[in-house]
Every structure is written in C-alpha cells, then in structure tokens.
Design a protein around this motif. Structure first.
Motif, PDB file in Angstrom:
ATOM      1  N   THR A   1     -82.095-123.633  58.056  1.00 21.29           N
ATOM      2  CA  THR A   1     -80.940-124.403  58.507  1.00 21.29           C
ATOM      3  C   THR A   1     -80.134-124.814  57.285  1.00 21.29           C
ATOM      4  O   THR A   1     -80.676-124.916  56.182  1.00 21.29           O
ATOM      5  N   GLN A   2     -78.841-125.012  57.482  1.00 17.38           N
ATOM      6  CA  GLN A   2     -77.985-125.449  56.387  1.00 17.38           C
ATOM      7  C   GLN A   2     -78.334-126.887  56.018  1.00 17.38           C
ATOM      8  O   GLN A   2     -78.548-127.719  56.895  1.00 17.38           O
ATOM      9  N   ALA A   3     -78.393-127.168  54.725  1.00 20.98           N
ATOM     10  CA  ALA A   3     -78.659-128.525  54.264  1.00 20.98           C
ATOM     11  C   ALA A   3     -78.091-128.695  52.864  1.00 20.98           C
ATOM     12  O   ALA A   3     -78.131-127.761  52.060  1.00 20.98           O
ATOM     13  N   PRO A   4     -77.583-129.894  52.570  1.00 20.38           N
ATOM     14  CA  PRO A   4     -77.095-130.162  51.213  1.00 20.38           C
ATOM     15  C   PRO A   4     -78.245-130.082  50.201  1.00 20.38           C
ATOM     16  O   PRO A   4     -79.418-130.222  50.571  1.00 20.38           O
ATOM     17  N   PRO A   5     -77.922-129.893  48.936  1.00 21.68           N
ATOM     18  CA  PRO A   5     -78.963-129.751  47.907  1.00 21.68           C
ATOM     19  C   PRO A   5     -79.965-130.908  47.866  1.00 21.68           C
ATOM     20  O   PRO A   5     -81.169-130.668  47.681  1.00 21.68           O
ATOM     21  N   ALA A   6     -79.523-132.145  48.041  1.00 19.29           N
ATOM     22  CA  ALA A   6     -80.445-133.289  47.993  1.00 19.29           C
ATOM     23  C   ALA A   6     -81.475-133.215  49.120  1.00 19.29           C
ATOM     24  O   ALA A   6     -82.654-133.524  48.919  1.00 19.29           O
ATOM     25  N   LEU A   7     -81.038-132.769  50.291  1.00 24.27           N
ATOM     26  CA  LEU A   7     -81.962-132.642  51.423  1.00 24.27           C
ATOM     27  C   LEU A   7     -82.927-131.483  51.212  1.00 24.27           C
ATOM     28  O   LEU A   7     -84.112-131.581  51.535  1.00 24.27           O
ATOM     29  N   ARG A   8     -82.410-130.391  50.666  1.00 24.60           N
ATOM     30  CA  ARG A   8     -83.272-129.240  50.415  1.00 24.60           C
ATOM     31  C   ARG A   8     -84.330-129.590  49.355  1.00 24.60           C
ATOM     32  O   ARG A   8     -85.487-129.217  49.480  1.00 24.60           O
ATOM     33  N   GLU A   9     -83.935-130.339  48.324  1.00 23.63           N
ATOM     34  CA  GLU A   9     -84.891-130.760  47.298  1.00 23.63           C
ATOM     35  C   GLU A   9     -85.993-131.631  47.912  1.00 23.63           C
ATOM     36  O   GLU A   9     -87.174-131.438  47.661  1.00 23.63           O
TER      37      GLU A   9
END
Length: 186
Positions: free
Chosen positions: A63-71
């Motif tokens: 799913t698409q997620a901003p870098p902070a969420l992916r980290e």
C-alpha cells in the motif's frame, strides 16, 4: 532487567482513541525513536489486532505510505511483539509471541529477558499492569486537542493514586508535548 515503559497518544482530556491524535511525520518519528530504544513491544489483543491489520501491509509495500510510515512499519516488522490475550492463541505476524498464564509472572519474565526494555502501547493493558506495579516509566504524547469522548486513559480506575516524577517535557512543532515520567520513589 529492562524497564517497562508505557507510551501512548492522548488528548488533553485523556482520550486514547488512536484517531484523535496528530498523525504526522513528527509524531511517527517520536514513536519510531521509542521503538528503536526498546527491545520488544507489548500489547493487548485488541491493539495487536489493530496493528496487525495495517502495518505488515505497509512493511511489505503493498500500500502507498509516506516514508515515515514505511520506516515505522519496517522496524515494527522486525521488532519482537508480545501479546496478552485470554481469547486468542495464534499470532502469525512476524516476531509475535503470546504471553499466557499469570499476567504478573509473564510480564516480569519478559522484563527480565529484555535488557533494552519493553514498550507497552495498550491503554487497557496498561491499567492492569499498573495495578500490578509493573510499569516503570511513562512516555506520553499529549496532543493539543479535546476529544470530548472516550476511551480515556485508565477509565477502569486504579486502587490508588500513582505518583510520578517528571524526567522531561519536550514540545513538538505540531503542538503536542512529549512527556516522560518515571515512578516516584516513596
């Protein structure tokens, strides 16, 4: 032996509904830092199921997620996760473990086996562990909001007032304040 640190988002009126906090990069960086410092995560079943329903998907890149969420998701995927539940026994999410039997004994053993400490992120479980005098520190992120509804922190009550010593208070740019307390020595 590691410390058991309770950390949660809450509003000024004590609401711990996860949808009421400010979910921005700064908030996620705060919780990512706490998770990095801890050796393991500890949740109740309800919190585990909420986390399990979303973060593995983000960690896999499904799913698409901003870098902070992916980290956050990637680090959470790798972190040992312990779950207290009397109704569920199977926890298939990578690195998940069930704490069964006596709650005091199970959590005490987890603390002893985790020198880097355990990060607790479930409000209802925190109230129960506080009744058992197992929580050592509190790292609360207080958001500049009044929700006007629950659930609220410790709504099930405690037997007596818990006295705390302020270690640090750090305002964030988004208006939230990171509060770090340790149990006060009587």
């Amino acid at each position: 032996m590691g410390l058991l640190t309770f950390s949660i988002n809450l509003t000024l009126d004590g609401c711990v509904d996860h949808q009421e906090g400010i979910a921005d990069d700064e908030t996620h960086a705060f919780f990512t830092r706490l998770m990095d410092e801890a050796g393991a995560m500890l949740w109740g079943r309800v919190t585990y199921e909420m986390m399990e329903s979303y973060w593995p998907v983000v960690a896999r890149g499904d799913t698409q997620a901003p870098p902070a969420l992916r980290e956050w998701a990637t680090k959470l995927q790798a972190k040992p996760k312990y779950v207290v539940s009397s109704t569920r026994r199977d926890f298939p999410w990578t690195g998940s473990h069930h704490i069964a039997g006596d709650l005091r004994t199970g959590v005490q053993q987890l603390k002893e086996a985790t020198p880097a400490g355990v990060l607790l992120g479930s409000g209802k479980l925190a109230a129960e562990l506080d009744r058992l005098d197992l929580i050592d520190e509190y790292k609360l992120l207080v958001h500049p909001r009044i929700a006007g509804h629950g659930p609220t922190l410790y709504e099930s009550g405690l037997r007596s007032t818990r006295r705390l010593a302020l270690i640090a208070a750090e305002p964030l740019r988004n208006g939230a304040v990171a509060m770090h307390y340790r149990r006060a020595v009587a």
